[in-house]
Design a protein around this motif. Sequence first.
Motif, PDB file in Angstrom:
ATOM      1  N   ILE A 172      46.636  74.522  31.916  1.00  0.00           N
ATOM      2  CA  ILE A 172      47.051  75.160  30.667  1.00  0.00           C
ATOM      3  C   ILE A 172      48.125  74.324  29.979  1.00  0.00           C
ATOM      4  N   ILE A 173      48.355  74.658  28.700  1.00  0.00           N
ATOM      5  CA  ILE A 173      49.462  74.090  27.927  1.00  0.00           C
ATOM      6  C   ILE A 173      50.357  75.246  27.529  1.00  0.00           C
ATOM      7  N   LEU A 174      51.640  75.167  27.854  1.00  0.00           N
ATOM      8  CA  LEU A 174      52.577  76.240  27.548  1.00  0.00           C
ATOM      9  C   LEU A 174      53.287  75.971  26.229  1.00  0.00           C
ATOM     10  N   VAL A 175      53.402  77.030  25.408  1.00  0.00           N
ATOM     11  CA  VAL A 175      54.138  76.962  24.149  1.00  0.00           C
ATOM     12  C   VAL A 175      55.067  78.162  24.092  1.00  0.00           C
ATOM     13  N   GLY A 176      56.365  77.922  23.927  1.00  0.00           N
ATOM     14  CA  GLY A 176      57.325  79.017  23.892  1.00  0.00           C
ATOM     15  C   GLY A 176      58.240  78.933  22.694  1.00  0.00           C
ATOM     16  N   HIS A 177      58.542  80.086  22.100  1.00  0.00           N
ATOM     17  CA  HIS A 177      59.464  80.145  20.968  1.00  0.00           C
ATOM     18  C   HIS A 177      60.735  80.873  21.378  1.00  0.00           C
ATOM     19  N   SER A 178      61.896  80.287  21.049  1.00  0.00           N
ATOM     20  CA  SER A 178      63.191  80.931  21.244  1.00  0.00           C
ATOM     21  C   SER A 178      63.375  81.355  22.704  1.00  0.00           C
ATOM     22  N   PHE A 179      63.588  82.645  22.962  1.00  0.00           N
ATOM     23  CA  PHE A 179      63.742  83.122  24.341  1.00  0.00           C
ATOM     24  C   PHE A 179      62.492  82.795  25.158  1.00  0.00           C
ATOM     25  N   GLY A 180      61.330  82.868  24.517  1.00  0.00           N
ATOM     26  CA  GLY A 180      60.088  82.504  25.187  1.00  0.00           C
ATOM     27  C   GLY A 180      60.045  81.037  25.586  1.00  0.00           C
ATOM     28  N   GLY A 181      60.779  80.183  24.852  1.00  0.00           N
ATOM     29  CA  GLY A 181      60.863  78.782  25.212  1.00  0.00           C
ATOM     30  C   GLY A 181      61.589  78.583  26.528  1.00  0.00           C
ATOM     31  N   ALA A 182      62.634  79.370  26.734  1.00  0.00           N
ATOM     32  CA  ALA A 182      63.370  79.294  27.999  1.00  0.00           C
ATOM     33  C   ALA A 182      62.484  79.745  29.158  1.00  0.00           C
ATOM     34  N   ILE A 183      61.729  80.824  28.942  1.00  0.00           N
ATOM     35  CA  ILE A 183      60.826  81.314  29.989  1.00  0.00           C
ATOM     36  C   ILE A 183      59.763  80.262  30.294  1.00  0.00           C
TER      37      ILE A 183
ATOM     38  N   ALA B 115      74.860  87.944  26.689  1.00  0.00           N
ATOM     39  CA  ALA B 115      76.065  88.773  26.779  1.00  0.00           C
ATOM     40  C   ALA B 115      77.178  88.222  25.893  1.00  0.00           C
ATOM     41  N   ASP B 116      77.806  89.109  25.145  1.00  0.00           N
ATOM     42  CA  ASP B 116      78.931  88.743  24.266  1.00  0.00           C
ATOM     43  C   ASP B 116      78.544  87.663  23.257  1.00  0.00           C
ATOM     44  N   GLY B 117      77.286  87.681  22.833  1.00  0.00           N
ATOM     45  CA  GLY B 117      76.840  86.704  21.851  1.00  0.00           C
ATOM     46  C   GLY B 117      76.789  85.289  22.400  1.00  0.00           C
ATOM     47  N   THR B 118      76.535  85.164  23.694  1.00  0.00           N
ATOM     48  CA  THR B 118      76.497  83.856  24.352  1.00  0.00           C
ATOM     49  C   THR B 118      75.236  83.739  25.199  1.00  0.00           C
ATOM     50  N   GLN B 119      74.605  82.577  25.173  1.00  0.00           N
ATOM     51  CA  GLN B 119      73.478  82.339  26.066  1.00  0.00           C
ATOM     52  C   GLN B 119      74.045  82.064  27.465  1.00  0.00           C
ATOM     53  N   VAL B 120      73.794  82.985  28.379  1.00  0.00           N
ATOM     54  CA  VAL B 120      74.421  82.892  29.704  1.00  0.00           C
ATOM     55  C   VAL B 120      73.507  82.197  30.719  1.00  0.00           C
ATOM     56  N   PHE B 121      72.494  81.515  30.252  1.00  0.00           N
ATOM     57  CA  PHE B 121      71.583  80.773  31.129  1.00  0.00           C
ATOM     58  C   PHE B 121      71.348  79.403  30.498  1.00  0.00           C
ATOM     59  N   GLY B 122      70.834  78.481  31.261  1.00  0.00           N
ATOM     60  CA  GLY B 122      70.570  77.142  30.747  1.00  0.00           C
ATOM     61  C   GLY B 122      69.257  76.590  31.265  1.00  0.00           C
ATOM     62  N   ILE B 123      68.603  75.756  30.467  1.00  0.00           N
ATOM     63  CA  ILE B 123      67.312  75.176  30.885  1.00  0.00           C
ATOM     64  C   ILE B 123      67.341  73.655  30.913  1.00  0.00           C
ATOM     65  N   ARG B 124      68.495  73.049  30.600  1.00  0.00           N
ATOM     66  CA  ARG B 124      68.544  71.582  30.556  1.00  0.00           C
ATOM     67  C   ARG B 124      68.207  70.960  31.909  1.00  0.00           C
ATOM     68  N   GLN B 125      68.719  71.537  32.968  1.00  0.00           N
ATOM     69  CA  GLN B 125      68.461  70.983  34.295  1.00  0.00           C
ATOM     70  C   GLN B 125      66.975  71.071  34.630  1.00  0.00           C
ATOM     71  N   SER B 126      66.363  72.185  34.276  1.00  0.00           N
ATOM     72  CA  SER B 126      64.929  72.354  34.526  1.00  0.00           C
ATOM     73  C   SER B 126      64.113  71.352  33.710  1.00  0.00           C
ATOM     74  N   LEU B 127      64.496  71.145  32.456  1.00  0.00           N
ATOM     75  CA  LEU B 127      63.789  70.176  31.613  1.00  0.00           C
ATOM     76  C   LEU B 127      63.872  68.772  32.204  1.00  0.00           C
TER      77      LEU B 127
ATOM     78  N   LEU C 206      69.537  75.832  25.649  1.00  0.00           N
ATOM     79  CA  LEU C 206      70.014  74.451  25.578  1.00  0.00           C
ATOM     80  C   LEU C 206      71.499  74.360  25.260  1.00  0.00           C
ATOM     81  N   GLY C 207      72.141  75.477  25.057  1.00  0.00           N
ATOM     82  CA  GLY C 207      73.566  75.525  24.752  1.00  0.00           C
ATOM     83  C   GLY C 207      74.025  76.980  24.730  1.00  0.00           C
ATOM     84  N   PRO C 208      75.322  77.220  24.719  1.00  0.00           N
ATOM     85  CA  PRO C 208      75.817  78.605  24.778  1.00  0.00           C
ATOM     86  C   PRO C 208      75.774  79.348  23.452  1.00  0.00           C
ATOM     87  N   GLU C 209      75.816  78.630  22.330  1.00  0.00           N
ATOM     88  CA  GLU C 209      75.916  79.302  21.033  1.00  0.00           C
ATOM     89  C   GLU C 209      74.620  80.027  20.665  1.00  0.00           C
ATOM     90  N   ILE C 210      74.769  81.205  20.097  1.00  0.00           N
ATOM     91  CA  ILE C 210      73.659  81.948  19.523  1.00  0.00           C
ATOM     92  C   ILE C 210      74.251  82.950  18.534  1.00  0.00           C
TER      93      ILE C 210
END
Length: 442
Positions: free
Chosen positions: A269-280, A368-380, A303-307
Motif C-alpha cells: 500500500i501507499i500511505l497518505v496522511g493529513h495533519s494529525f493523520g500524517g503523524a499516525i 495539551a495546552d495548545g502544544t503538540q506533545v508528540f513527535g515524528i521526526r525520529q520515526s521519519l 514535526l514541532g511543538p507549535e500548533i
Amino acid sequence: MPVEVILPKVDMDMESGQISRWYAKDGDSVSKGQLLFEIETDKAAMEVDAPSSGILRDVKPQGAVVPVGQAVAWIYGEGEVYNAAAPAKEQAEKPVVAEEAKSAVQPAETAPVKPAPVAPETNGVRATPLARRIAREAGIDLSSLKGSGPKGRIQKKDVEGGFAVTAPVVARPSAPARSPVVQDSDAPLHAVWLRQGNGSGRAPLVLIHGFGSDLNSWRPMLGGGTLDNPILAIDLPGHGGSTHTIPDELDGIATQVEQTIAAHYSGPIILVGHSFGGAIATEIAARSNLDIRALTLIAPAGLGPEINGAFLSGFVRARTEASLVAWMKQLVPDESLLTKPFINATLAQSQDVALRDAQQLVADRFFADGTQVFGIRQSLGKLTIPVRVIFGAADRVIPAVHATGLPGEIAVHVFAGTGHMPQLEQREKIMRILREVSQSAG
C-alpha cells in the motif's frame, strides 16, 4: 422569419438563469421538441426544448447568465437567409415580401420547458443535472448518496449534505495475499473504498484524515484528477463513523489503523496522511507491520511543538454555522473553497455531542495546552521508503517552517498562498504528486 428561443421563467422568483449546457451548437439543424439547452437557477436545473425546426443561430455562450424572456438563440427556417452581421432580432423585424411569406416560419413560440428527465450516470445513478455538476466539482461520488426526489432521484440538497453520507463499501481489490485477510467486521475503525481503481495493479492508496474531519474530506481532492489506484479512506477514532473511544497513546491509534487496513486489504500500500493523520501514518510506516511502499504527508502534525491551539478549541466548541465557519476560515486563505457541502458536513458533525466530546479528548490528550506533545521526526529518520512532505506556506494551523531540517532524502513541497488544506487548495498538483509517488512505488 427566425424563431426566437427565449430563456423561460421556471419559478416565481426567477429573474435570470445560467446556461449550463447546450445540446446543440451554432449552425446545427434542430427539430421541434428536441432537447436544446439546460439552464440553472438557485433552485433548480431545467432542460428546454427547441420551439421549432430549423438551423440554430446566434447562440449565447455556455455559462452566460441571461434575464428571463431574453433570447438565448434563434432558429432559422430551412432556406431562410441568415446574415451573421445583423442581429437576429433585426432580421426578424424586417418586412416579409409575398414570395417569402409563402415559406415563412410561424411567429416565434415560447420554448417549452420541462423538468430535467432522469439522466443516469454511467453507473445508473438517477440525479438532476445541477446535482451532477455540484457533485462533480466537490468530488462526491453520486452512488454514495441517497436521493430525496421522485424514484430516489438525487437533488441539489442531497449533494450539499453529501459529505456527511458515507459511500457503501465496495468489493476489496484483489491482490496476492501476503498474510491472511480478516473479515471487514473485525476492523476496529470505519473505512470506505472511495475508488476501486482501473485494474492497473497499482498499490492502493490509504488515506488518513486530520483532526476534526472524516474520510469524506478527501472527496474534493479526488475531483482534481484521476488515479489508477484503488483508494481506501479510514475514519480515525473519535471521528466520522469510528469508535468514540480514544487510545491513550499515538501507538494505540496506529494499531487500530493497521488492523483496519488489514481487514480490508492484504498487500503493498501507499500511505497518505493529513495533519494529525500524517503523524499516525508516519508511526504506522515506522512500525513496519504492513507492506508500505511510500508515504506522503500533507501538513503533518508532530514535526514541532507549535500548533494553533485557539483553532482546535474553538473548532470543537462551535455549534452554529456562523461560529463554525469563523474557525474554518483559519484553514484556507481562499474562503471560496469552503463550499456548502463542506460546511454542511462539518456542521452535521458539530451537532453530534458525543463525537465532539471524543474530539475534545483527542485535543486534550495529543495537543495539551495548545502544544503538540508528540513527535515524528525520529520515526521519519528511520524510514527507507520514499517520503514526500507537503505544506502550505500560509498554513495558520501548523506552521510550514516545521518542514525544515528533515532528512535530505525526503522530498519537501511548500506551496505559496496555500493554507492547511493543500489537498483542497492545490488538488490538481497534489493529485499529480500522488500519481508520481504511485508510479515510483511500482
